[in-house]
Design an enzyme around this catalytic site. Structure first.
Site, PDB file in Angstrom:
ATOM      1  N   ASP A 168       0.771  -1.253   0.000  1.00 50.82           N
ATOM      2  CA  ASP A 168       0.000   0.000   0.000  1.00 50.82           C
ATOM      3  C   ASP A 168       0.796   1.293   0.000  1.00 50.82           C
ATOM      4  O   ASP A 168       0.425   2.253  -0.638  1.00 50.82           O
ATOM      5  CB  ASP A 168      -0.916   0.022   1.238  1.00 50.82           C
ATOM      6  CG  ASP A 168      -1.911  -1.122   1.236  1.00 50.82           C
ATOM      7  OD1 ASP A 168      -1.709  -2.094   0.470  1.00 50.82           O
ATOM      8  OD2 ASP A 168      -2.880  -1.054   1.991  1.00 50.82           O
ATOM      9  N   GLU A 400       3.013  -7.806  11.960  1.00 51.38           N
ATOM     10  CA  GLU A 400       2.628  -7.556  10.566  1.00 51.38           C
ATOM     11  C   GLU A 400       3.880  -7.322   9.716  1.00 51.38           C
ATOM     12  O   GLU A 400       3.970  -7.795   8.595  1.00 51.38           O
ATOM     13  CB  GLU A 400       1.699  -6.330  10.547  1.00 51.38           C
ATOM     14  CG  GLU A 400       1.091  -6.006   9.200  1.00 51.38           C
ATOM     15  CD  GLU A 400       0.220  -4.751   9.265  1.00 51.38           C
ATOM     16  OE1 GLU A 400       0.127  -4.118  10.346  1.00 51.38           O
ATOM     17  OE2 GLU A 400      -0.367  -4.402   8.229  1.00 51.38           O
TER      18      GLU A 400
HETATM   19  C1  GLC Z   1      -2.438  -3.601   4.865  1.00 52.31           C
HETATM   20  C2  GLC Z   1      -1.558  -4.221   3.773  1.00 52.31           C
HETATM   21  C3  GLC Z   1      -2.409  -5.076   2.845  1.00 52.31           C
HETATM   22  C4  GLC Z   1      -3.191  -6.088   3.652  1.00 52.31           C
HETATM   23  C5  GLC Z   1      -4.020  -5.399   4.737  1.00 52.31           C
HETATM   24  C6  GLC Z   1      -4.680  -6.356   5.684  1.00 52.31           C
HETATM   25  O1  GLC Z   1      -3.321  -2.683   4.328  1.00 52.31           O
HETATM   26  O2  GLC Z   1      -0.876  -3.233   3.073  1.00 52.31           O
HETATM   27  O3  GLC Z   1      -1.592  -5.727   1.908  1.00 52.31           O
HETATM   28  O4  GLC Z   1      -4.003  -6.851   2.847  1.00 52.31           O
HETATM   29  O5  GLC Z   1      -3.165  -4.591   5.523  1.00 52.31           O
HETATM   30  O6  GLC Z   1      -3.741  -7.202   6.253  1.00 52.31           O
END
Ligand code: GLC
Length: 432
Positions: A168, A400
């Protein structure tokens, strides 16, 4: 390692919400598209029923035109921004009547996730029966991509929002945002109530993110209008790799099922064209890496990111090119002071080791790269990627994302007890 696996299983149990999994408590309280694919792969090792259900729920939210949304808002909560009321995906005539969702998608992992379920299963016949109807939904999704998102008919599909990339907040998008004049939006962020703001995108970046959505909404999420007007229109190597890998998986599964000649033929035609254009258009000889292409401004985005190495997973590069990729990865991302694989070029001035996709290691991309390296027989580096992933999780927890610098006071960032970190760790531990 047994203890680590047990902890991973607990994370998945905790994030299971009766039919699907959330990525993590607090920060991401709904179902995310590519998260579900990765989570299903981990679940398959411990609970095949749940793995299948995870995919069934995701695909139940598919639109009539084959599109699969990026977030499915299963519950009403104002703890997430932007929520369903901002996205208004019902503006699109084909949108699901059953679920609220966003009007954008994410990397198409469903095809290869289903194939993994089949190969992991101890009762493959039964699993095949259950996933057969899902394969047709994924096929329809690929049809959507090739019919609506390949504007030059070159076998490469576009993404119209950085949130579609999955990566993102990558510095890659800085080039595009610098061409945009986004208005200042007034809104209340929710992510920064869960996670330190220094690890998340800035307000200015959020203005760009919302601006792109507003433009799509003005045109009821019409693909044609988006292709014509979205300031963000990119051919992404990670996204296209996922599609190509999923094509390959569908071909394999349809061959096992039989009676699907036409679909196999169509998939093979897409596959050939996609791989050819990918190698022609998305490789930068000077950088020795795959790159993104900005379709709106007709220019390559000449930066190396972890996405640059993912095409190995779908067998896209030749053996010679794969060796070049390996050399680039080791030279730029892989000295002794770094865990593999940082999400952005550590030698770039845009590299930020703590911030979201601007530098930290992500376990899902590591998993893709690990499997890609293995495919080409690069077993020493493959093992290193795997061991680095395990070491980070063991040391800091199921975060994460992680700081890639070994000598700093590194730590895990973003959400904790994160589903795909747990799921893919289980897969790596059981992958011999
Ligand atoms: C963040 C990440 C995306 C992912 C989401 C949920 O937005 O950038 O890739 O799918 O989190 O984990």
């Amino acid at each position: 390692m047994k203890e680590l696996q047990e902890k991973a299983v607990k994370v998945l149990e905790k994030n299971w919400k009766n039919g699907f999994s959330i990525p993590c408590e607090g920060l991401y309280p709904f179902q995310w598209n590519w998260d579900s694919g990765f989570i299903a792969i981990g679940l398959a090792h411990v609970d095949m029923e749940k793995a299948i259900q995870e995919m069934e729920t995701l695909l139940d939210a598919q639109w009539e035109n084959g599109f699969i949304p990026h977030i499915i808002f299963h519950t009403e909560t104002d703890s997430y921004f932007p929520g369903a009321d901002f996205h208004c995906s019902h503006l699109h005539p084909s949108a699901s009547k059953k679920y609220k969702s966003t009007g954008m998608t994410q990397p198409p992992v469903a095809g290869f996730a289903l194939h993994k379920l089949y190969t992991i299963s101890k009762d493959s016949k039964n699993t095949l029966l259950k996933i057969a109807p899902l394969l047709d939904k994924v096929y329809k999704n690929h049809q959507y991509f090739y019919n609506h998102r390949d504007i030059h008919n070159e076998g490469l599909v576009y993404i119209y929002h950085n949130w579609e990339s999955g990566t993102d907040n990558s510095p890659l998008w800085d080039d595009i945002f610098s061409t945009m004049q986004s208005p200042e939006f007034t809104f209340e962020r929710r992510d920064t109530t869960h996670v330190d703001a220094s690890q998340r995108p800035s307000k200015k970046e959020y203005d760009h993110y919302l601006n792109i959505i507003e433009i799509a909404k003005e045109h009821n999420y019409s693909d044609e209008k988006i292709a014509e007007l979205s300031p963000f229109l990119v051919q992404d190597p990670l996204f296209n790799t996922m599609l190509i890998k999923s094509n390959e998986s569908l071909i394999k599964m349809y061959k096992i099922l039989g009676n699907n000649e036409e679909k196999i033929q169509q998939l093979e035609t897409w596959q050939q064209k996609s791989i050819q254009s990918f190698n022609k258009k998305l490789f930068n000889e000077e950088l020795g890496a795959y790159i993104h292409y900005d379709l709106r401004n007709n220019t390559p985005l000449n930066h190396i990111s972890s996405s640059s190495f993912t095409p190995l997973y779908a067998g896209i590069p030749s053996k010679e090119r794969a060796l070049i990729l390996l050399k680039t990865m080791i030279e730029k991302f892989g000295n002794d002071h770094q865990y593999l694989c940082a999400s952005f070029d550590p030698t770039s001035e845009r590299y930020n080791p703590k911030k979201y996709w601007r530098g930290p290691v992500w376990i899902n991309v590591n998993w893709i790269i690990y499997n890609g390296l293995k495919k080409y027989g690069f077993s020493v580096v493959a093992e290193r990627v795997k061991n680095d992933s395990l070491a980070l999780v063991e040391k800091y927890g199921f975060y994460e994302y992680f700081d890639a610098r070994k000598n700093e006071e590194t730590t895990g960032y973003g959400g904790n007890n994160f589903s795909w970190t747990a799921a893919l760790l289980i897969d790596m531990l059981n992958n011999h």
